[in-house]
Design a protein around this motif. Structure first.
Motif: not given
Length: 487
Positions: A377-392
């Motif tokens: 599903a991350l390929k469909q995210v409408a953003a320049a980038s997606v960080k695999i991470g946490d709330l920090e």
């Protein structure tokens, strides 16, 4: 309700409706630290347990220590505000080291003889996966030792806490239930379209109880009979039971329904995370499926409603047409506030894609997007980038990019406070408010309500307000000239 034995009609071929996806997939930025600070994700064990909780007369038994189960049970109780029927094999230090098969056999036998459930879900935890437990062998030992309980279905599933997330564990459990409990068409004689009004629905873990109820209502408006697998809207909708206490789930999908999934006219799959479960169901039944990444926003709902009209051969009800018109008006009203607004969003992949695409359709920008794990599903995210991470990670990116509003679960409360921006709670868990589990996000009506709430949040930041216009050419009375100049 139409007779399920009606003669079959010709079913359309499998169709995947076009998704409202961004033109360019975002850059996926992998995690770059050895531990999670202010964790975002809920474990895959909880996702599998959630899937089992949507089955009628089911009792999940988590294979691990008492603490593993108690920790997850607290989150479920806080989110749904209901007692949770959950058990554990309660491993101690000796059985953890020397082997845990006997604990599984003893636990299954105790539950089967004491509660006689229709289904026992058996997800593993990080403790037993690290120990190297063979959950399939343990179930085989139980079957050999206790043939008197052969009528009770047992579904083991490998869901270590350290791998995947809530939505991946949900898919794993759903796929395991399909492979073990849904008979193959060649063996049982089911035929796609025999029940020409039955539609199977595989709902993603990101959908709330309110979302599932809305989906069932939409299908019934097209004179279709929905069979949800699993059905949390029937088991965890907050209803009061006739009995004071039940050790098993009350409501949900009944096991006998699974025997006839192959007779349905179609299967609706909602969420990219469920591709594995959907493939398994299609392979066993031959029922054509229609896959939707999500049901939030105008384009996504148009594709869904069009599909329902094709399956049912019914016209779109006037009520649904009116709801679409109401959403159009809401989009016009809200775009003054949402246009060029800057959002930070953290959620599992399906929900993250749905929220960011909705924001992009309104002219807003997602300046910080964080997901707990990677997924389709991350390929469909409408953003320049997606960080695999946490709330920090979310906090750092949101601060650097000037986010104005934060959208995530209740774990983001302190993050929003440190950033000094408002928080819209979305996803699991929501433990600091009532009713989050039943809120409707999808559909024309759910999207409309979400847009209004987001716009009101921004109005509270004095963004998008339309101030009174005072012409400099007007002849103002003497008493008002000072106020006019100030304005």
């Amino acid at each position: 309700m139409p007779d399920p034995t009606d003669t079959p009609r010709v079913t359309p071929p499998p169709v995947t409706p076009p998704a409202n996806a961004p033109i360019t997939p975002p850059e996926i930025v992998k995690r770059n630290k050895a531990l999670a600070v202010s964790p975002l994700k809920a474990s895959s064990t909880l996702g599998a347990t959630l899937a089992f909780l949507g089955m009628d007369r089911c009792l999940p038994m988590l294979h691990g220590s008492q603490g593993c189960t108690a920790f997850g049970k607290i989150f479920f109780i806080q989110h749904f505000r209901e007692p949770m029927p959950m058990q554990t094999t309660a491993l101690d230090q000796v059985s953890t080291i020397m082997g845990s098969d006997d604990a599984v056999v003893e636990g299954l036998a105790t539950i089967a003889s004491k509660h006689a459930p229709d289904l026992i879900g058996l997800p593993t935890t990080g403790l037993t996966e690290t120990q190297g437990a063979d959950i399939e062998r343990a179930v085989a030992m139980f079957r050999a030792k206790h043939p008197e309980h052969d009528q009770i279905a047992v579904v083991p599933v490998s869901t270590p806490d350290y791998a995947g997330s809530l939505e991946s564990g949900f898919n794993t459990a759903l796929k395991a239930m399909i492979e073990r409990l849904v008979p193959k068409a060649s063996a049982c004689g089911t035929r796609p379209g025999r029940r020409r009004r039955q539609v199977n629905v595989l709902p993603g873990a990101h959908l709330t109880v309110g979302d599932l109820e809305h989906i069932k209502d939409l299908l019934e408006r097209f004179r279709l009979r929905p069979v949800l697998l699993p059905d949390l809207s029937d088991s965890l909708d907050g209803h009061l039971a006739d009995t004071d206490y039940s050790a098993l789930t009350i409501g949900g999908t009944r096991l006998e329904e699974l025997e006839h999934l192959g007779d349905a006219v179609a299967t609706l799959v909602i969420g990219s995370s469920l591709d594995g479960a959907a493939d398994a169901l299609a392979a066993r039944t031959g029922v054509p499926d229609y896959r939707f990444p999500h049901l939030m926003g105008m384009d996504a709902m148009d594709a869904f409603i069009t599909t329902l009209a094709e399956i049912s051969a019914e016209p779109v009800p006037d009520r649904i047409t009116r709801q679409r018109s109401q959403l159009q008006d809401a989009m016009l009203d809200a775009h003054f506030s949402l246009g060029q607004a800057r959002f930070a969003v953290a959620a599992d992949g399906d929900l993250l894609a749905a929220l960011t695409q909705l924001l992009a359709a309104m002219g807003a920008e997602t300046v910080a997007a964080v997901a707990p794990t990677n997924g389709p599903a991350l390929k469909q995210v409408a953003a320049a980038s997606v960080k695999i991470g946490d709330l920090e990670d979310l906090e750092q990116i949101a601060r650097a990019n000037g986010a104005e509003v934060l959208i995530t679960n209740s774990h983001g409360v302190h993050t929003a406070e440190r950033l000094g921006i408002p928080l819209l709670r979305a996803g699991f868990p929501q433990f600091d408010m009532l009713g989050g589990y039943q809120r409707q996000w999808i559909g024309y009506t759910g999207t409309r309500a979400t847009l209004f709430e987001l716009a009101n949040i921004l109005l509270g930041l004095h963004k998008g307000e339309i101030h009174a216009y005072r012409s400099s050419l007007k002849q103002w009375p003497e008493a008002e000239r000072g106020a006019t100049a100030t304005a």
